[in-house]
Design an enzyme around this catalytic site. Sequence first.
Site, PDB file in Angstrom:
ATOM      1  CB  SER A   1      21.041  47.257  16.323  1.00  0.00           C
ATOM      2  OG  SER A   1      20.846  46.305  17.350  1.00  0.00           O
ATOM      3  CB  ALA A   2      22.775  48.006  21.540  1.00  0.00           C
ATOM      4  CG  ASP A   3      21.562  43.226  18.394  1.00  0.00           C
ATOM      5  OD1 ASP A   3      21.415  43.356  19.621  1.00  0.00           O
ATOM      6  OD2 ASP A   3      20.703  42.729  17.630  1.00  0.00           O
TER       7      ASP A   3
ATOM      8  CG  ASP B   1      17.828  53.196  14.984  1.00  0.00           C
ATOM      9  OD1 ASP B   1      18.480  52.499  15.790  1.00  0.00           O
ATOM     10  OD2 ASP B   1      16.597  53.112  14.837  1.00  0.00           O
TER      11      ASP B   1
ATOM     12  CD  GLU C   1      16.891  36.795  20.157  1.00  0.00           C
ATOM     13  OE1 GLU C   1      16.065  37.477  20.794  1.00  0.00           O
ATOM     14  OE2 GLU C   1      17.276  37.084  19.007  1.00  0.00           O
TER      15      GLU C   1
ATOM     16  CB  VAL D   1      21.506  39.883  19.194  1.00  0.00           C
ATOM     17  CG1 VAL D   1      22.939  39.523  18.827  1.00  0.00           C
ATOM     18  CG2 VAL D   1      20.524  39.078  18.348  1.00  0.00           C
TER      19      VAL D   1
ATOM     20  CE  LYS E   1      15.525  41.920  13.544  1.00  0.00           C
ATOM     21  NZ  LYS E   1      16.573  41.320  14.341  1.00  0.00           N
TER      22      LYS E   1
ATOM     23  CE  LYS F   1      14.401  45.244  20.813  1.00  0.00           C
ATOM     24  NZ  LYS F   1      13.968  45.939  19.579  1.00  0.00           N
TER      25      LYS F   1
HETATM   26  N1  PSU Z   1      15.846  37.587  15.142  1.00  0.00           N
HETATM   27  C1  PSU Z   1      14.563  37.305  14.812  1.00  0.00           C
HETATM   28  N2  PSU Z   1      13.571  38.014  15.429  1.00  0.00           N
HETATM   29  C2  PSU Z   1      13.837  38.994  16.357  1.00  0.00           C
HETATM   30  C3  PSU Z   1      15.194  39.289  16.715  1.00  0.00           C
HETATM   31  C4  PSU Z   1      16.167  38.542  16.071  1.00  0.00           C
HETATM   32  O1  PSU Z   1      14.313  36.440  13.965  1.00  0.00           O
HETATM   33  O2  PSU Z   1      12.900  39.615  16.880  1.00  0.00           O
HETATM   34  C5  PSU Z   1      15.492  40.376  17.758  1.00  0.00           C
HETATM   35  C6  PSU Z   1      16.854  40.163  18.430  1.00  0.00           C
HETATM   36  O3  PSU Z   1      16.654  40.046  19.824  1.00  0.00           O
HETATM   37  C7  PSU Z   1      17.643  41.416  18.101  1.00  0.00           C
HETATM   38  C8  PSU Z   1      16.559  42.442  17.965  1.00  0.00           C
HETATM   39  O4  PSU Z   1      18.610  41.723  19.076  1.00  0.00           O
HETATM   40  O5  PSU Z   1      15.563  41.713  17.221  1.00  0.00           O
HETATM   41  C9  PSU Z   1      17.051  43.708  17.257  1.00  0.00           C
HETATM   42  O6  PSU Z   1      16.384  44.821  17.769  1.00  0.00           O
HETATM   43  P1  PSU Z   1      16.916  46.312  17.431  1.00  0.00           P
HETATM   44  O7  PSU Z   1      16.886  46.427  15.944  1.00  0.00           O
HETATM   45  O8  PSU Z   1      15.924  47.222  18.142  1.00  0.00           O
HETATM   46  O9  PSU Z   1      18.293  46.425  18.021  1.00  0.00           O
HETATM   47 MN    MN Z   2      17.589  50.984  17.207  1.00  0.00          MN
END
Ligand code: PSU
Ligand code: MN
Length: 303
Positions: A140-142, A138, A25, A108, A159, A88
Amino acid sequence: MSLALHISNNVQQALDSRQPVVALESTLITHGLPYPLNVETALAMEAAVRGAGAVPATMAVLRGEISVGISSQQIEALAQSPAGSVRKCSRRDLPIAIALKQDGATTVACTMIIAEKVGIKVFATGGIGGVHRGQPHDVSADLLEFGRTHVAVVSSGAKSILDLPLTLEVLETQGVPVLGYRTDKLPAFYSAHTDLPVDQRVETPEEAAAIIRAADALGAMHGILIAVPVPAEHELSAAVAEDAIAKATVEAEAAGIGGKDITPFVLGRVAELTQGASRAANIALLVNNARVAGEIAVALCRS
Ligand code: PSU
Ligand code: MN
């Protein structure tokens, strides 16, 4: 309208001849790590995939064109792009970035969509998005992408800035297998494990590949999460990580940071609070995950 999709020659050749390919990604380049660590890490991940015998396919949207297997020059340009100039891109952003010919970094979710479209079965990242702490809506769309896109994602879990038990629940609801790569417990991104059990421990790339194949044979329309702990020498103690994450989360809330900005803010703030130790862990796990994904892609092609 036909889709503007560009696949590099070497990725196209690998796909045509059924050689192993690993998707990578680009949000971690534009929003996850500062320059020049971002470009160094992205290139080190590509090298780790190659070292395992697979072909890396780093993805981005470049002036509205979905690009699979971007060049090192394009990675460098993304890495140097001023903050806020690259969108993003998650699922909802993709049609906007394409239609308005914007530059976009793939999250992701977005990388899974593109990987499935072009026939790449394995994807490596750091940590997937999940349910944010204290904000059960909240999500994530992931996570939702895992419910509808059939790609195996190698990561160090979600994470740890997130609510991990709730994140696992959302995966379970959607029928997503969570595999622990040489671990029984879900990794916690910066630290090697939580006390949350995975669905199945796997010991080898071949075992992981066999499960991906069985899901294929079932006609599965969901993803698979393969969770790999951060390499021990770069692990952050759970207490140190937790302390910094808790502080950063409170600060984000106080500063009114929301939506897609939360994750980049918290990652950056945790790195400051740990004097860079979290960043070293993040980079180590990214490169290690790329290697493991390469090995799994190779095993998948052998069988
Ligand atoms: N893994 C990492 N660093 C990152 C990400 C993943 O080590 O920055 C990114 C990925 O692209 C993932 C995004 O989809 O963080 C998640 O963002 P959010 O929580 O806004 O969905
Ligand atoms: Mn979010």
